[in-house]
Design an enzyme around this catalytic site. Structure first.
Site, PDB file in Angstrom:
ATOM      1  N   CYS A 385       0.841  -1.206   0.000  1.00 30.01           N
ATOM      2  CA  CYS A 385       0.000   0.000   0.000  1.00 30.01           C
ATOM      3  C   CYS A 385       0.879   1.260   0.000  1.00 30.01           C
ATOM      4  CB  CYS A 385      -0.990  -0.058   1.144  1.00 30.01           C
ATOM      5  SG  CYS A 385      -2.481   0.868   0.755  1.00 30.01           S
ATOM      6  N   HIS A 511      -3.578  -5.154   0.340  1.00 26.88           N
ATOM      7  CA  HIS A 511      -2.974  -5.696   1.567  1.00 26.88           C
ATOM      8  C   HIS A 511      -3.006  -7.223   1.543  1.00 26.88           C
ATOM      9  CE1 HIS A 511      -2.838  -1.934   4.018  1.00 26.88           C
ATOM     10  NE2 HIS A 511      -3.730  -1.558   3.108  1.00 26.88           N
ATOM     11  N   GLU A 513      -1.519  -9.205   3.398  1.00 23.02           N
ATOM     12  CA  GLU A 513      -1.418  -9.759   4.760  1.00 23.02           C
ATOM     13  C   GLU A 513      -2.778 -10.103   5.368  1.00 23.02           C
ATOM     14  OE1 GLU A 513      -0.945  -6.641   3.882  1.00 23.02           O
ATOM     15  OE2 GLU A 513      -1.429  -5.194   5.457  1.00 23.02           O
TER      16      GLU A 513
HETATM   17  N1  GLN Z   1      -2.019   6.637   2.728  1.00 23.60           N
HETATM   18  C1  GLN Z   1      -2.119   5.864   1.532  1.00 23.60           C
HETATM   19  C2  GLN Z   1      -3.472   6.011   0.862  1.00 23.60           C
HETATM   20  O1  GLN Z   1      -4.436   6.387   1.484  1.00 23.60           O
HETATM   21  C3  GLN Z   1      -1.801   4.414   1.783  1.00 23.60           C
HETATM   22  C4  GLN Z   1      -2.769   3.732   2.711  1.00 23.60           C
HETATM   23  C5  GLN Z   1      -2.252   2.433   3.259  1.00 23.60           C
HETATM   24  O2  GLN Z   1      -1.029   2.178   3.271  1.00 23.60           O
HETATM   25  N2  GLN Z   1      -3.134   1.609   3.761  1.00 23.60           N
HETATM   26  O3  GLN Z   1      -3.587   5.737  -0.304  1.00 23.60           O
END
Ligand code: GLN
Length: 547
Positions: A385, A511, A513
């Site tokens: 992310c 994600h 995970e």
């Molecule tokens: N802050 C980033 C976004 O909103 C990544 C979010 C995250 O790592 N879950 O796109």
């Protein structure tokens, strides 16, 4: 009409952090291993509508379900143990209960009545407690109640359990109370008094627990169990010892040995003679215990003081490590400590580098520098992310020569916005539940590194972000050596980037995970650990050649 499901409530007493989530998940695992369909839900007594708006320092990781609910991290344990997806219905907070009741009141549903905690709030709690059971999909619904018996916030939940016990009867509803038996070294004794008091308080609120699970650092003698039973009004076999375990994955076996599942089934009037089939679980534990290799992987994040902030990532490495018969050691590195001068030392000897998810400016430059180090030194890299977004920024700055490249999250005025706000996010002002959340499909390019990990083209992964790769720059990236190897075709969003010329360099907007379980370790983590193993073998070979 009697309810088709049996309800088991798990409460906590004496102290917090005794591991109600793990006990709930372990009992669920044992029942599942006997062939029953089980789900676990968590009721949290705080007023936030969900934990999505909570800082990870407050409450650890925010876990995301398939249907896009932002939930408590215990739901991650439930999924990792059971290998069955949870949903919004599995996590309810006081905030959500009140929101529902207040909306009903505004609609006039209460027909002019005074709306009160009892019966209106408790009725809504009970409705939610039975929701999954009434779906007909589960034979057992285990409900973990957050907090500790005696907390003001927990009272409506305890009252709801009291009412449900009465309504459903002892064959369809039971309460397991998790307590602590501290050891006083000065006296050289285990002390049962805190447990007695906790149960007394529970009784004052009208609930007699049916089973006590006692956390302890020392074995409980038969005599002590008898004493606890006597003072707390439960029979001796219902006093279950829960000694500290080497890992959370040992707890189902400990509970099986203590016959928790058997006592539960007996009390609920169910057959209990056959033993649970835990062969897969035992196989996993054997692999976990008997690694043939070892690697060290660095996790770079800004909440590393609190390991719970990255719970699912740490657990995914345990699953992938066991799969590869490899002990994965994690080196937690604070992104704010990473500067040009400290990087060689802080990252030295790592066989892999993972840059964690996150929000906001703090520590961003450290993350970007670490990624540069991984890219230039052929160290396997996984960006998740925000970690993927940082990999894109790093590549733009140092390979494409766009020295001002940034995400508009950190610099809204950058003239090279390689990461920018998604179209659908532009006019959103509310914070809670408004990100791109939950499972989305992604198509992987055949032959890519990502494809080599998944061995298939169509995948589905869970998201939690507002920003995304800016497609205006895609051509530039691809001609310079960073490919978009995974794309959401319907929305045209880049979900995976990778560098084909690097041994293993992958960034994912989703994600992975959240989907790794004991039965199904995640392919990206498996492949990342493999790549890290390769790397440490190569480094070792080079070192021995040099001698
Ligand atoms: N802050 C980033 C976004 O909103 C990544 C979010 C995250 O790592 N879950 O796109």
């Amino acid at each position: 009409m009697s309810s088709p499901a049996k309800y088991i409530f798990v409460t906590g007493g004496v102290a917090s952090s005794l591991g109600k989530g793990i006990i709930s998940a372990s009992l669920a695992k044992l029942l599942q291993a006997r062939g029953y369909s089980v789900t676990i839900q968590k009721f949290d007594p705080y007023i936030n509508v969900d934990p999505g708006t909570l800082n990870p320092y407050e409450h650890g990781e925010c876990y995301v379900t398939e249907d896009g609910a932002e939930t408590d991290l215990d739901l991650g344990h439930y999924e990792r143990f059971l290998n069955v997806p949870t949903s919004q219905a599995n996590n309810v907070t006081t905030g959500r209960i009140y929101k529902e009741v207040i909306e009903k009141e505004r609609r006039g549903d209460y027909l002019g009545k005074t709306v009160q905690i009892i019966p209106h709030i408790t009725d809504e709690i009970k409705r939610r407690m039975k929701l999954l059971g009434e779906s007909g999909r589960y034979e057992f619904v285990i409900t973990e109640i957050g907090g500790t018996v005696g907390d003001i916030e927990s009272l409506p939940y305890i009252e709801s359990i009291r009412q449900l016990k009465l309504e459903l009867g002892s064959h369809d509803c039971m309460v397991i109370h998790l307590t602590l038996i501290p050891f006083l070294s000065a006296a050289g004794e285990l002390k049962t008094k805190p447990t007695q008091h906790s149960v007394k308080m529970f009784l004052e609120q009208g609930v007699q627990p049916d089973i006590l699970v006692c956390r302890t650092e020392h074995e409980l003698s038969k005599e002590l169990k008898r004493k606890i039973g006597l003072f707390c009004n439960v029979n001796e076999e219902s006093v279950i010892e829960s000694c500290d375990a080497p890992s959370i994955y040992d707890v189902p076996l400990l509970m099986e040995k203590e016959e928790l599942d058997k006592v539960v089934l007996k009390k609920l009037g169910m057959p209990y003679q056959e033993m649970p089939d835990l062969s897969n679980w035992k196989d996993f534990l054997f692999r976990l215990r008997n690694p043939k290799h070892e690697v060290e992987i660095g996790i770079i994040g800004k909440y590393i003081e609190l390991k719970d902030a990255y719970k699912s990532i740490a657990e995914s490495f345990i699953h992938a490590g066991a799969y590869n018969l490899c002990q994965v050691k994690l080196r937690w590195i604070h992104s704010e400590d990473l500067e040009e001068s400290s990087i060689p030392e802080l990252l030295s000897g790592l066989a892999g580098i993972l840059v964690a998810p996150g929000f906001g400016e703090r520590g961003i430059e450290g993350k970007i520098s670490a990624i540069r180090f991984a890219r230039e030194n052929a160290i396997p890299f996984l960006g998740i992310c925000l970690g993927m977004q940082c990999a894109v920024i790093e590549f733009a700055r140092n390979v494409l020569g766009l020295s001002t490249a940034h995400s508009t999250e950190m610099n809204p005025n950058t003239d090279a916005p390689v990461i920018h706000l998604q179209e659908g996010q532009r006019n959103i002002t509310q914070k809670g539940g408004t990100m791109r959340l939950g499972a989305y499909p992604c198509r992987i390019a055949e032959g890519s590194k990502a494809w080599m990990a998944y061995h298939r083209a169509e995948i589905s992964e869970r998201h939690r972000h507002r920003y995304e790769f800016n497609n205006e720059y895609l051509k530039q990236f691809e001609t310079s050596g960073m490919l978009a190897s995974g794309v959401n075709q319907e929305q045209g969003l880049v979900e995976i980037v990778e560098i084909p010329a690097h041994p293993w360099f992958i960034g994912v907007q989703f994600h992975p995970e959240y989907k790794s379980t004991v039965d199904n370790p995640h392919p990206l983590f498996i492949d990342f650990v493999k790549a890290a193993l390769e790397r440490s073998r190569r480094v070792h070979e080079r070192a021995t050649e040099a001698i």
